[in-house]
Design an enzyme around this catalytic site. Structure first.
Site, PDB file in Angstrom:
ATOM      1  N   ARG A 192       0.813  -1.227   0.000  1.00 14.97           N
ATOM      2  CA  ARG A 192       0.000   0.000   0.000  1.00 14.97           C
ATOM      3  C   ARG A 192       0.846   1.276   0.000  1.00 14.97           C
ATOM      4  O   ARG A 192       0.355   2.359   0.330  1.00 14.97           O
ATOM      5  CB  ARG A 192      -0.973   0.023   1.197  1.00 14.97           C
ATOM      6  CG  ARG A 192      -2.058  -1.058   1.107  1.00 14.97           C
ATOM      7  CD  ARG A 192      -2.877  -0.898  -0.148  1.00 14.97           C
ATOM      8  NE  ARG A 192      -4.019  -1.787  -0.225  1.00 14.97           N
ATOM      9  CZ  ARG A 192      -4.058  -2.930  -0.902  1.00 14.97           C
ATOM     10  NH1 ARG A 192      -2.960  -3.349  -1.539  1.00 14.97           N
ATOM     11  NH2 ARG A 192      -5.155  -3.656  -0.944  1.00 14.97           N
ATOM     12  N   LEU A 193       2.095   1.161  -0.391  1.00 13.12           N
ATOM     13  CA  LEU A 193       2.950   2.344  -0.520  1.00 13.12           C
ATOM     14  C   LEU A 193       2.860   2.834  -1.974  1.00 13.12           C
ATOM     15  O   LEU A 193       3.839   2.815  -2.725  1.00 13.12           O
ATOM     16  CB  LEU A 193       4.392   2.026  -0.116  1.00 13.12           C
ATOM     17  CG  LEU A 193       4.589   1.630   1.345  1.00 13.12           C
ATOM     18  CD1 LEU A 193       6.051   1.310   1.630  1.00 13.12           C
ATOM     19  CD2 LEU A 193       4.093   2.744   2.274  1.00 13.12           C
TER      20      LEU A 193
END
Length: 213
Positions: A192-193
């Site tokens: 989720r970066l």
């Protein structure tokens, strides 16, 4: 009773691509066209579909999916009934947002800007190349208005279909161009970066920054 669906465990890791500042052009419309071309080449479903968000009187948002028909003169062009809900909302507040989502490419583009009608000549030219049934559909539908039933539309459609004369563009139907003042490119990344690059226009120049995911 509706069965409760547990969505909390739905997960997908995004590992398809990356988005680096050093790899993007200075003009965001160039990058947008590159991404759109790739979505078309990769046969993404409805690659020119976009969510159009407007503002209702009183400040409530309204959103729906429409189709992008052209990127020209620095803006995003779509067509609709000027008397529809979105048309009336844009008449009062000519600012809107667009969102493009290409799930297969793990990409999203968000666009904010102001909206203006295209010229009648531009609308005429596009209407003329639409399929005849689509032309008739635009003519018979009082978009966003309450109707008695589907039969009302079908009866009117059949009446006009039987006529041999060409279908002209009705004056209440035409195009809008959204001229952007900000465009954000989102590329899904692992853990989720995600990569988020935001272009904003200041003094007719585009400036780009990275946003945290």
């Amino acid at each position: 009773m509706t069965e409760h669906k547990d969505l909390s465990s739905f997960r997908k890791e995004y590992v398809r691509s990356v988005l680096h500042e050093s790899d993007v052009p200075a003009d965001p419309l160039t990058l947008f066209n590159q991404w759109l071309d790739e979505a078309i080449a990769q046969q993404q479903p409805e690659p020119n579909a976009m969510t159009l968000a407007t503002v209702k009187p009183g400040g409530r948002p309204a959103a729906r999916v429409v189709l992008l028909k052209e990127v020209s003169e620095g803006g995003f062009v779509f067509y609709t009934n000027y008397e529809s809900a979105k048309g009336q909302e844009l008449e009062v507040n000519p600012h809107a947002s667009l969102v493009f989502l290409w799930l297969g490419l793990q990409r999203q583009v968000r666009v904010n800007g102001w909206v203006k009608k295209v010229s009648p000549e531009t609308s005429d030219a596009y209407f003329a190349v639409r399929p005849r049934n689509s032309q008739i559909g635009a003519l018979v539908s009082p978009q966003s208005s309450v109707i008695s039933g589907r039969e009302e539309l079908e009866q009117r459609f059949e009446e006009i279909s039987r006529q041999a004369s060409p279908v002209g563009r009705p004056p209440y139907w035409g195009g809008y161009r959204l001229t952007p003042d900000s465009i954000e490119f989102w590329q899904g990344r692992e853990s989720r970066l995600h990569d988020r690059l935001l272009y904003t226009k200041q003094d007719d120049q585009w400036h780009m920054v990275r946003l945290a995911p």
